[in-house]
Design a protein around this motif. Structure first.
Motif, PDB file in Angstrom:
ATOM      1  N   LYS A  46       1.029  -1.230   0.094  1.00 51.08           N
ATOM      2  CA  LYS A  46       0.052  -0.085   0.145  1.00 51.08           C
ATOM      3  C   LYS A  46       1.048   1.371   0.096  1.00 51.08           C
ATOM      4  CE  LYS A  46      -3.895  -0.042   2.462  1.00 51.08           C
ATOM      5  NZ  LYS A  46      -4.739  -0.311   3.609  1.00 51.08           N
ATOM      6  N   ARG A  47       1.789   1.059   0.613  1.00 50.53           N
ATOM      7  CA  ARG A  47       2.755   2.498   0.861  1.00 50.53           C
ATOM      8  C   ARG A  47       3.504   2.541  -0.642  1.00 50.53           C
ATOM      9  NH1 ARG A  47       3.756   4.969   5.700  1.00 50.53           N
ATOM     10  NH2 ARG A  47       5.762   5.909   5.264  1.00 50.53           N
ATOM     11  N   MET A  48       3.667   1.308  -1.250  1.00 46.59           N
ATOM     12  CA  MET A  48       4.394   1.549  -2.392  1.00 46.59           C
ATOM     13  C   MET A  48       3.554   2.231  -3.547  1.00 46.59           C
ATOM     14  SD  MET A  48       5.468  -1.392  -5.053  1.00 46.59           S
ATOM     15  CE  MET A  48       4.192  -1.054  -6.345  1.00 46.59           C
ATOM     16  N   LEU A  49       2.183   1.888  -3.304  1.00 46.56           N
ATOM     17  CA  LEU A  49       1.326   2.321  -4.253  1.00 46.56           C
ATOM     18  C   LEU A  49       0.804   3.706  -3.933  1.00 46.56           C
ATOM     19  CD1 LEU A  49      -1.279  -0.625  -4.866  1.00 46.56           C
ATOM     20  CD2 LEU A  49       0.330   0.395  -6.460  1.00 46.56           C
ATOM     21  N   ALA A  50       1.177   4.276  -2.606  1.00 44.76           N
ATOM     22  CA  ALA A  50       0.878   5.163  -2.133  1.00 44.76           C
ATOM     23  C   ALA A  50       2.071   6.463  -3.068  1.00 44.76           C
ATOM     24  CB  ALA A  50       1.170   5.792  -0.963  1.00 44.76           C
ATOM     25  N   TYR A  51       3.370   5.872  -2.764  1.00 48.96           N
ATOM     26  CA  TYR A  51       4.397   6.587  -3.664  1.00 48.96           C
ATOM     27  C   TYR A  51       4.284   6.499  -5.264  1.00 48.96           C
ATOM     28  CZ  TYR A  51       6.875   7.392   0.634  1.00 48.96           C
ATOM     29  OH  TYR A  51       7.193   8.282   1.784  1.00 48.96           O
ATOM     30  N   SER A  52       3.593   5.617  -5.588  1.00 52.16           N
ATOM     31  CA  SER A  52       3.534   5.416  -7.204  1.00 52.16           C
ATOM     32  C   SER A  52       2.368   6.460  -7.500  1.00 52.16           C
ATOM     33  CB  SER A  52       2.952   4.123  -7.379  1.00 52.16           C
ATOM     34  OG  SER A  52       1.747   3.874  -8.048  1.00 52.16           O
ATOM     35  N   SER A  53       1.415   6.783  -6.384  1.00 52.98           N
ATOM     36  CA  SER A  53       0.336   7.553  -6.708  1.00 52.98           C
ATOM     37  C   SER A  53       0.899   8.963  -6.735  1.00 52.98           C
ATOM     38  CB  SER A  53      -0.697   7.427  -5.854  1.00 52.98           C
ATOM     39  OG  SER A  53      -1.360   8.807  -5.658  1.00 52.98           O
ATOM     40  N   ILE A  54       1.809   9.348  -6.033  1.00 51.58           N
ATOM     41  CA  ILE A  54       2.350  10.546  -5.908  1.00 51.58           C
ATOM     42  C   ILE A  54       3.080  10.832  -7.280  1.00 51.58           C
ATOM     43  CG2 ILE A  54       4.392  12.029  -5.166  1.00 51.58           C
ATOM     44  CD1 ILE A  54       3.655  10.544  -2.208  1.00 51.58           C
ATOM     45  N   ALA A  55       4.007   9.771  -7.481  1.00 50.84           N
ATOM     46  CA  ALA A  55       4.434   9.802  -9.092  1.00 50.84           C
ATOM     47  C   ALA A  55       3.595  10.145 -10.231  1.00 50.84           C
ATOM     48  CB  ALA A  55       5.594   8.511  -9.472  1.00 50.84           C
ATOM     49  N   TYR A 102      -5.631   5.701 -15.352  1.00 49.92           N
ATOM     50  CA  TYR A 102      -5.120   5.533 -14.032  1.00 49.92           C
ATOM     51  C   TYR A 102      -6.329   5.036 -13.136  1.00 49.92           C
ATOM     52  CZ  TYR A 102      -3.015   6.579  -9.640  1.00 49.92           C
ATOM     53  OH  TYR A 102      -2.189   6.512  -8.417  1.00 49.92           O
ATOM     54  N   THR A 103      -7.508   5.454 -13.323  1.00 50.88           N
ATOM     55  CA  THR A 103      -8.548   4.978 -12.603  1.00 50.88           C
ATOM     56  C   THR A 103      -8.743   3.633 -12.719  1.00 50.88           C
ATOM     57  OG1 THR A 103      -9.773   7.149 -12.732  1.00 50.88           O
ATOM     58  CG2 THR A 103     -10.985   5.195 -12.198  1.00 50.88           C
ATOM     59  N   LEU A 104      -8.638   3.098 -14.131  1.00 51.27           N
ATOM     60  CA  LEU A 104      -8.800   1.770 -14.351  1.00 51.27           C
ATOM     61  C   LEU A 104      -7.598   0.944 -13.626  1.00 51.27           C
ATOM     62  CD1 LEU A 104     -10.101   2.037 -17.779  1.00 51.27           C
ATOM     63  CD2 LEU A 104     -11.362   0.932 -16.093  1.00 51.27           C
ATOM     64  N   MET A 105      -6.598   1.483 -13.920  1.00 51.93           N
ATOM     65  CA  MET A 105      -5.377   0.552 -13.572  1.00 51.93           C
ATOM     66  C   MET A 105      -5.055   0.599 -11.915  1.00 51.93           C
ATOM     67  SD  MET A 105      -2.531   2.562 -15.873  1.00 51.93           S
ATOM     68  CE  MET A 105      -1.843   4.035 -15.361  1.00 51.93           C
ATOM     69  N   ASN A 106      -5.268   1.579 -11.374  1.00 54.59           N
ATOM     70  CA  ASN A 106      -5.183   1.712 -10.122  1.00 54.59           C
ATOM     71  C   ASN A 106      -6.055   0.984  -9.293  1.00 54.59           C
ATOM     72  OD1 ASN A 106      -2.738   2.759  -8.612  1.00 54.59           O
ATOM     73  ND2 ASN A 106      -3.964   4.254  -7.818  1.00 54.59           N
ATOM     74  N   VAL A 107      -7.322   1.215  -9.559  1.00 54.04           N
ATOM     75  CA  VAL A 107      -8.206   0.293  -8.916  1.00 54.04           C
ATOM     76  C   VAL A 107      -8.119  -1.101  -8.912  1.00 54.04           C
ATOM     77  CG1 VAL A 107     -10.843   0.081  -8.496  1.00 54.04           C
ATOM     78  CG2 VAL A 107     -10.136   2.452  -8.889  1.00 54.04           C
ATOM     79  N   GLY A 108      -7.679  -1.280  -9.939  1.00 54.12           N
ATOM     80  CA  GLY A 108      -7.505  -2.869 -10.438  1.00 54.12           C
ATOM     81  C   GLY A 108      -6.708  -3.369  -9.334  1.00 54.12           C
ATOM     82  N   ALA A 109      -5.358  -2.638  -9.405  1.00 53.61           N
ATOM     83  CA  ALA A 109      -4.256  -2.911  -8.595  1.00 53.61           C
ATOM     84  C   ALA A 109      -4.674  -3.198  -7.180  1.00 53.61           C
ATOM     85  CB  ALA A 109      -3.203  -2.082  -8.679  1.00 53.61           C
ATOM     86  N   PHE A 110      -5.606  -2.083  -6.519  1.00 55.09           N
ATOM     87  CA  PHE A 110      -5.653  -2.162  -5.176  1.00 55.09           C
ATOM     88  C   PHE A 110      -6.881  -3.364  -4.988  1.00 55.09           C
ATOM     89  CE2 PHE A 110      -4.180   2.116  -4.421  1.00 55.09           C
ATOM     90  CZ  PHE A 110      -3.581   2.093  -3.551  1.00 55.09           C
TER      91      PHE A 110
END
Lengths: 487, 637
Positions: A301-310, A337-345
């Protein structure tokens, strides 16, 4: 004294009304229905969202304003309605099982989600800074509560508290900035008219306007999680319920960027050089710090948080480019981004299980052998986030960087591509772990519930479809950025 | 665009069905042979029906039908995806669908009981998908993708018996060697799209016909694309993969050699014929290379003892022959008809020859036709008759299809001012007839005592004999043979209708009796020579070439091409490039990357250290940054 009540057309805010009514209905039903019979809130929310999407579709193509010029009716706003509705729908789909695991499948969760969605739409459509602020607060307050939903969990509490305090602070900045602009323009806060008024009063009020601009930048920078206002992001994203993290990473970002882009494009043509320069620096810092720090993370989750910052950094690149392709790429990228990030989560929720017991990236080792389909889906999302063809992430990045090159910011594009290269490391690390490392122990069964499976299928198929056939979405985006004649 | 044309729906349907057959079998049913077979064969039959229906309905097509969607990336570049239906692609579509259907049918018998039966059919479906997609694609990038898919599926099928070392090696060789050509092809595409701006086949061809290409663009692009054709169609000097590709199951070889893999190269040459024929330089290069290939492979075919090897070299030589026909037509302003017609007839008789060989191999468990002959190969009546028909067609004997198409190509060569090419073509025809009938005569007139180690063979012979009396040739294998033999007999007489279909009109030439006589003379001469060496009662059972041992050895060693490539790989690639590049990679690139990576990870750690959980600090930081921004904005100017 007579008060002239302006004429207005309720149908122009139809989607908001639908969602608000649905949210209130859910709250009432929750209060009235006996315990143990509360399973139908997700379905109700989904129906409301579908109706809202349909209403947005009917509105498509309208232009102008309504409600005494307070609300914009244009395709730019409508496109964002659709993105936000999509994000909320996916969030609802991935939430149910996760919440049941925590014993929190409550009516207010769905009501708050819908309220937040209304706030986001308001931000995308408002023609007045105060309206914008209202939207922002409707959204933010709902999310403060949602972030602290698991109140027995210390991290969830920390997340909510932190987000609340810092969020309040940033709202104050934003409001302060609006106040400066109010003064600088002689009492006019209509976004559509700001540019003219600022220009009129420029010789007198230049410092005031600049301070207002600076404060707005800080306020929005906080909401989109841009460096150096990103400090809250990792903690909040890690502590909040995973479904809410997904919702925040896509919905809040989309709404904030919608408002940010609209104000920057429409209101500050007189200070283009200044805000371009500032955002250039912010974009570079955001991309670089987001990606570099993400490498060091071991919590997914932290990794995806930083990825979201990027990713906020990439979007800032498009904002700096400030040409038509740039605006188009913001819209397109947020959809992707909506599609891929929600998918990852969604995958994170599935793998997390038992109240998020498996959030370390090494818990993904061997997933490719024990759950091949799930691992394949995760790989698609990781490839998309890293920007590898033929996924939507690649096309989105391609548009963003070509917009930057078109606008003459070649170095910005180069730095962006380099950053994208760095990001490949930590995204592909997940894939490598899944396929090339044996599992340390048996992963055990994973509960594939219909909602999560549906969300994963939608996101996975969407990520690939939007990437392989970008034309249709691109054309829609071009149609919606026509409202910015200056671009 | 209006309503979508039903033909395009048919095309889409056949592609989607093939893909889903592949997916279904690979994911679900590969353990169940019957079900996999049913899926694959059903899909193949549907494709066959669609292909023939489209072909018949569109037989009076005037303008090409195009459905293409731009894969939008930029304003200056057009990369279309879609379908282009014109006579060329329609004819090829039918050929591919028919041959792959026949092969699927035949494989029921050939592959029966194989442990990878389901997997085999999945790969065949993938093959059909990629080849059909290639044939009807409207843009070169789509064609290239399918081209690579064809390469992939032939890799999978050649190395189908991957537990056999030589098979997996052959699969790899086929894949890697064709890659050499494909690099050129891809560079050609990039060159074309950058300088011309579109990869739409139809617009490239019409631009070429209206002379819109400058020479500096045309010739390099044509030559680079031809590199890909050389790789796929196994032209000199990168033909070395094709003989090795015989390691795959024989039906696969039949498919590979008649309608798909190697035909793809010549098909591309036909597809872009107007484009290629605008560049005389490129066409001359093509003519030269194809001629060398023709002679090289015919001479190697004369000394091979493996029946599949002989057919493989004959394929290479016939592809060279097609290339010669197309190149000659391009140089003299002729039509693509001759070369493409030969491709059509060749697809029929070469599939036939391979499938016959497959029956023999299936029966006798050997590839050596001397052994087959010793074991009584001529007793298998149907394959023996059909293989003779195929051989007659390959040799170019009236009234079989090969006669007509060879005649057409030789007519194109006749038109060239330099009669040397015609002479070489005739020489090729002579050699072809010779090595083809070498096989036939050996099979027909067995001399068991002439085969080394005769005793062991005799024992096996008795055993095999008993079996073959029992089951003979299964009908699923016999029916395709008969159908293909039928095609071989009939196709020749359809020359005029096919020409009308392809070109829209029939070009009547006054029959050239000199050419006719010399061509038939060469073919009969070759057969006669083979008769003297292998057939006649007093024949010595050794080729005339044995009189010159040096040359024979040269041929047996396949012109030392494999040696050359081995040497080239060892010295030039490994010795020179790899060494330098490895050094550069280890020291410069790896070192640099490591430094950057460690630096990045280190700074990641450092930066995440700064990230503290203290709210107050966060707030302070925000205010400080705000102050900085304020100062910049106010003092900045």
């Amino acid at each position: 004294m007579t008060i002239a009540i302006p004429t207005f057309n309720l149908s122009s805010i139809g989607p908001w009304l639908t969602l608000t009514v649905a949210a209130i209905l859910i709250l009432l039903l929750d209060a009235l229905s006996p315990k143990g019979r509360k399973a139908y809130f997700p379905q109700l929310s989904l129906i409301a969202l579908a109706v809202a999407a349909l209403q947005t579709w009917w509105l498509w193509g309208q232009s102008g304003t309504d409600f005494a010029r307070m609300v914009f009716l244009d395709n730019f706003a409508f496109y964002f309605y659709l993105i936000v509705i999509l994000g909320t729908t996916l969030t609802v789909l991935i939430s149910r099982h996760y919440l049941e695991e925590w014993g929190k499948n409550l009516g207010e969760y769905y009501a708050l989600l819908l309220f937040a969605t209304v706030g986001m739409m308001l931000m995308a459509a408002s023609n007045h800074l105060i309206m914008l602020f209202l939207g922002l607060e409707i959204m933010s307050i709902a999310i403060y509560v949602l972030a602290g939903l698991f109140r027995e969990d210390a991290r969830s509490n920390e997340a909510a508290l932190k987000y609340l305090v810092l969020g309040a602070f940033s709202s104050a900045f934003l409001l302060f900035g609006m106040a400066f602009l109010y003064g600088a323009t002689g009492g006019n806060l209509f976004i559509g008219e700001l540019a003219g008024k600022i220009k009129e009063a420029l010789p007198l009020t230049k410092p005031l306007t600049l301070l207002g601009l600076a404060l707005l930048l800080v306020g929005f920078g906080f909401k989109v999680a841009s460096v150096p206002f990103h400090m809250w992001t990792p903690d909040v994203y890690e502590g909040a319920p995973t479904s809410i993290t997904a919702f925040m990473s896509v919905g809040v970002k989309a709404a904030a960027f919608a408002a940010f882009a609209r104000i920057m494009f429409a209101a500050f043509p007189a200070f283009v050089l200044e805000w371009h320069m500032l955002l250039w620096v912010l974009a570079v810092a955001t991309m670089t710090i987001g990606n570099v720090v993400a490498i060091a993370q071991t919590n997914i989750k932290r990794m995806l948080a930083y990825s979201s910052i990027a990713h906020a950094g990439y979007l800032l690149v498009a904002l700096v480019a400030a040409n038509q392709l740039g605006a188009v790429s913001i819209i397109y990228y947020l959809l992707a981004y909506t599609l891929m990030n929600v998918g990852a989560f969604g995958v994170v929720i599935l793998v997390g299980r038992k109240k998020d017991s498996y959030l370390n990236i090494y818990d993904y080792a061997g997933l490719g052998f024990q759950h091949p389909v799930l691992a394949a889906a995760m790989s698609v999302f990781m490839f998309a986030l890293a920007g590898i063809p033929p996924t939507a992430g690649f096309v989105g990045k391609f548009y963003i960087f070509s917009a930057a090159v078109q606008a003459g910011y070649i170095w910005l594009a180069i730095i962006g591509v380099m950053n994208s290269l760095v990001s490949v490391f930590y995204y592909l690390r997940i894939t490598v772990l899944m396929y090339m490392r044996p599992a340390e122990a048996d992963l055990g069964p994973i509960a594939f519930t219909p909602g999560l499976v549906a969300a994963l299928i939608i996101t996975c198929a969407g990520t690939i479809l939007v990437g392989v056939f970008p034309g249709w979405f691109y054309d829609l985006a071009v149609a919606s950025v026509k409202i910015f004649p200056a671009l | 665009m209006g309503s979508v044309n039903p033909f395009f729906l048919g095309c889409t349907l056949s592609l989607v069905l093939s893909l889903s057959a592949f997916g279904l079998i690979m994911i679900f049913t590969w353990r169940r042979p019957k079900l996999s077979l049913a899926i694959s064969l059903t899909v193949s039959t549907i494709c066959l029906i669609i292909a023939w229906l489209t072909f018949i309905k569109l037989s009076a097509l005037k303008e090409p039908l195009i459905l293409s969607v731009d894969w939008m990336m930029s304003d200056q570049i057009r990369v279309p995806f879609g379908f282009l239906l014109d006579p060329t692609s329609l004819l090829m579509f039918v050929i591919v669908a028919t041959i792959s259907w026949l092969i699927q049918l035949y494989s029921i018998g050939y592959m029966a009981g194989d442990s990878g039966f389901g997997r085999y059919y999945a790969f065949l479906s993938l093959f059909a998908l990629s080849m059909l997609g290639l044939v009807i694609s409207s843009g070169l990038l789509q064609l290239y993708i399918c081209w690579e898919l064809v390469g992939l599926s032939s890799y999978l099928l050649i190395g189908f018996w991957y537990e056999k070392f030589s098979a997996s090696e052959a699969g790899k060789k086929a894949f890697v060697v064709t890659r050499f050509g494909d690099i050129g092809f891809f560079m050609g595409l990039a060159f074309l799209v950058l300088n011309f701006g579109t990869l739409d086949i139809h617009s490239i061809n019409s631009a070429a016909m209206s002379k819109a290409f400058p020479a500096w663009l045309l010739t390099p692009a044509a030559l680079l694309i031809f590199c890909g054709i050389m790789g796929k169609s196994a032209q000199f000097p990168i033909h070395v993969w094709l003989p090795d590709a015989m390691e795959g199951p024989t039906p696969v070889s039949a498919l590979l050699h008649s309608a798909t893999m190697v035909a793809a190269g010549m098909y591309l040459l036909t597809r872009l014929f107007p484009f290629f024929s605008c560049s005389p330089t490129a066409m001359t290069v093509i003519l030269t290379i194809c001629t060398i290939t023709l002679l090289l492979s015919s001479t190697i075919g004369m000394v091979a003892t493996d029946i599949k090897q002989v057919w493989a070299y004959s394929t290479i030589s016939q592809l060279g022959f097609m290339g010669m026909g197309l190149a000659a037509a391009g140089l003299t302003g002729g039509y693509l008809f001759a070369g493409f017609y030969h491709l059509t007839t060749h697809a029929g008789f070469k599939a036939l020859l391979f499938l016959c060989a497959g029956v023999f191999i299936h029966h006798f468990h050997t590839n050596d036709f001397f052994v087959m002959s010793a074991k009584g190969g001529r007793r298998l009546l149907i394959p023996m008759v059909t293989v003779t028909i195929g051989a007659l067609a390959l040799a170019g004997i009236f009234p079989f299809s090969g006669f007509f198409s060879k005649e057409a190509i030789l007519a194109e060569l006749w038109n060239l001012p330099n009669k040397m090419w015609l002479g070489l073509g005739l020489l090729g025809a002579f050699l072809t007839a010779y090595y083809t009938f070498r096989v036939i005569f050996v099979l027909l007139f067995p001399r068991p005592q002439a085969v080394g180690g005769g005793h062991g063979v005799e024992e096996e012979h008795g055993h095999g004999h008993g079996q073959e009396e029992e089951h003979g040739v299964p009908w699923v294998m016999a029916v395709p043979l008969i159908i293909l033999a039928g095609f071989t007999c009939v196709l020749g007489f359809l020359q005029a209708p096919i020409q009308k279909f392809l070109l829209g009109e029939v070009h009547h030439h006054a029959p050239n009796y000199v050419l006719l006589v010399s061509a038939v003379g060469c073919a009969l001469g070759g057969i006669g020579m083979a008769w003297l060496d292998w057939g006649a009662k007093g024949a010595k059972w050794e080729g005339f070439i044995r009189k010159v041992p040096v040359v024979e050895n040269f041929f047996i060693q396949k012109w030392y091409m494999d040696h050359f490539w081995r040497w080239f790989l060892n010295t030039v690639i490994y010795g020179l490039f790899s060494r330098t590049f490895t050094y550069n990679d280890r020291r410069v690139v790896d070192g640099g990357v490591d430094a950057v990576a460690f630096g990045t990870i280190g700074s990641g750690r450092l930066l995440s250290f700064i990230q503290t959980a203290f709210l107050q600090l966060n707030l302070l930081f925000m205010v400080l940054v705000l102050g900085g921004i304020g100062i910049y904005l106010l003092m900045g100017r």
